[in-house]
Design an enzyme around this catalytic site. Structure first.
Site, PDB file in Angstrom:
ATOM      1  N   ASP A  11       0.856  -1.171   0.000  1.00  0.00           N
ATOM      2  CA  ASP A  11       0.000   0.000   0.000  1.00  0.00           C
ATOM      3  C   ASP A  11       0.905   1.238   0.000  1.00  0.00           C
ATOM      4  OD1 ASP A  11      -2.324   1.712   0.552  1.00  0.00           O
ATOM      5  OD2 ASP A  11      -1.515   1.811   2.594  1.00  0.00           O
ATOM      6  N   MET A  12       0.363   2.366  -0.392  1.00  0.00           N
ATOM      7  CA  MET A  12       1.191   3.573  -0.450  1.00  0.00           C
ATOM      8  C   MET A  12       0.943   4.509   0.731  1.00  0.00           C
ATOM      9  SD  MET A  12       1.314   4.361  -4.560  1.00  0.00           S
ATOM     10  CE  MET A  12       2.167   5.913  -4.267  1.00  0.00           C
ATOM     11  N   ASP A  13      -0.207   5.187   0.752  1.00  0.00           N
ATOM     12  CA  ASP A  13      -0.465   6.177   1.802  1.00  0.00           C
ATOM     13  C   ASP A  13      -0.626   5.500   3.158  1.00  0.00           C
ATOM     14  OD1 ASP A  13      -0.924   8.881   0.278  1.00  0.00           O
ATOM     15  OD2 ASP A  13      -1.948   7.339  -0.887  1.00  0.00           O
ATOM     16  N   THR A  45      -2.434   0.170  -4.457  1.00  0.00           N
ATOM     17  CA  THR A  45      -2.879   1.449  -3.904  1.00  0.00           C
ATOM     18  C   THR A  45      -4.300   1.812  -4.310  1.00  0.00           C
ATOM     19  OG1 THR A  45      -2.322   3.826  -3.843  1.00  0.00           O
ATOM     20  CG2 THR A  45      -1.843   2.655  -5.882  1.00  0.00           C
ATOM     21  N   GLY A  46      -4.894   2.682  -3.521  1.00  0.00           N
ATOM     22  CA  GLY A  46      -6.173   3.260  -3.886  1.00  0.00           C
ATOM     23  C   GLY A  46      -6.021   4.429  -4.844  1.00  0.00           C
ATOM     24  N   LYS A 173      -8.099  -5.015  -3.521  1.00  0.00           N
ATOM     25  CA  LYS A 173      -6.670  -5.250  -3.704  1.00  0.00           C
ATOM     26  C   LYS A 173      -6.332  -6.738  -3.756  1.00  0.00           C
ATOM     27  CE  LYS A 173      -5.064  -0.857  -1.744  1.00  0.00           C
ATOM     28  NZ  LYS A 173      -4.156  -0.218  -0.762  1.00  0.00           N
ATOM     29  N   ASP A 196      -2.497  -0.434   5.924  1.00  0.00           N
ATOM     30  CA  ASP A 196      -2.917   0.215   7.166  1.00  0.00           C
ATOM     31  C   ASP A 196      -4.417   0.450   7.268  1.00  0.00           C
ATOM     32  OD1 ASP A 196      -3.078   3.699   6.732  1.00  0.00           O
ATOM     33  OD2 ASP A 196      -2.675   2.315   5.104  1.00  0.00           O
ATOM     34  N   SER A 197      -5.171   0.276   6.162  1.00  0.00           N
ATOM     35  CA  SER A 197      -6.585   0.644   6.162  1.00  0.00           C
ATOM     36  C   SER A 197      -7.459  -0.500   5.673  1.00  0.00           C
ATOM     37  CB  SER A 197      -6.803   1.888   5.298  1.00  0.00           C
ATOM     38  OG  SER A 197      -6.081   2.999   5.823  1.00  0.00           O
ATOM     39  N   ASN A 199      -9.113  -0.838   3.025  1.00  0.00           N
ATOM     40  CA  ASN A 199      -8.942  -1.228   1.627  1.00  0.00           C
ATOM     41  C   ASN A 199      -7.759  -2.173   1.440  1.00  0.00           C
ATOM     42  OD1 ASN A 199      -6.913   0.690   1.938  1.00  0.00           O
ATOM     43  ND2 ASN A 199      -7.393   1.800   0.070  1.00  0.00           N
TER      44      ASN A 199
END
Length: 258
Positions: A11-13, A45-46, A173, A196-197, A199
């Site tokens: 994941d990115m953010d 990523t989203g 994902k 972390d989230s 998604n």
């Protein structure tokens, strides 16, 4: 010996990026070590492709990429493998709900992000990938969530405790990384997925090793196999050191993208 894990899905953010939206030198160094050891690194990523691409380029990634929470899977940068579109009628309904509750919204079409300031109402003539809401009003956010679930045909997650992110049903994902595994000729048991989230939840649950960042939402931590340091403390470097490169020698066997 061959690496137990062949793919690192990031994941990115809140995960790869620190709170300043940067990849730290320490994290970049360990990602390079993983790549040198023959481990594939995939951004999951989203974000839209054009927002994720500069970071992939910074890391020198030529591997597949999952964007917009799985609505797009890229065979390699700029080479689309598959795309899942939203029903325009559902986009119209979700926009109407945002106006009704007076909350911030955004929607990803193929070419741009649509918000209050550039929403022109032309839904039918665009192809849509994702819709989102953001509000710190827990009551309103819960009401919106309940109505989205009643609508059906939607995959509802979040990328922060204060938002909701909506993709077509079954698109997440996990489905994206499964496609990446198919391209690379590996399976989900060889994947380390980090996030972390909500998604990130589906892929964390289905990967060989599911990792939650130290700053992750409570549910993600509960479902993950392990929890590492936060995105501001080089948690990704910890993942690579402890769980991917812990063997003394890892072969750099090549895997052909089919």
């Amino acid at each position: 010996m061959t690496a137990k894990y062949r793919l690192l899905a990031l994941d990115m953010d809140g995960t790869l990026l620190n709170d300043e939206q940067l990849i730290t030198p320490e994290t970049a160094k360990w990602i390079q070590k993983a790549k040198n050891a023959g481990v594939y690194v995939c951004l999951s990523t989203g974000r839209a492709f054009r927002s994720a691409l500069p970071y992939a380029e910074q890391l020198g990634l030529l591997t597949p990429m999952v964007t917009v929470n799985g609505s797009e899977v890229w065979r390699a940068p700029n080479q689309l493998y598959r795309r899942s579109l939203m029903d325009p009628q559902l986009v119209t309904k979700m926009h109407e709900m945002a106006i009704e509750y007076g909350i911030w919204f955004w929607a990803y079409s193929l070419n741009e992000v649509h918000k209050q300031d550039n929403w022109d109402g032309d839904v039918k003539n665009r192809e849509w990938l994702k819709f989102g809401y953001s509000t710190e009003d827990n009551d309103i956010r819960h009401k919106v969530l309940m109505r989205l679930q009643d609508m059906g045909g939607l995959e509802v997650t979040n990328s922060s405790p204060y938002n909701l992110e909506i993709n077509p049903l079954g698109v997440n994902k996990a489905s994206g990384i499964k496609s990446v595994c198919k391209l690379l000729g590996i399976n989900m048991s060889q994947v380390v997925a980090v996030g972390d989230s909500l998604n990130d939840l589906a892929v964390i649950q289905k990967a060989g090793l599911g990792v939650a960042m130290g700053n992750a939402q409570k549910t993600v931590k509960q479902e993950a196999d392990v929890v590492v340091a936060s995105n501001n403390e080089d948690g990704i470097a910890e993942v690579i050191q402890k769980y991917i490169l812990s063997d003394a020698k890892i072969s750099g066997d090549s895997v052909t993208v089919r």
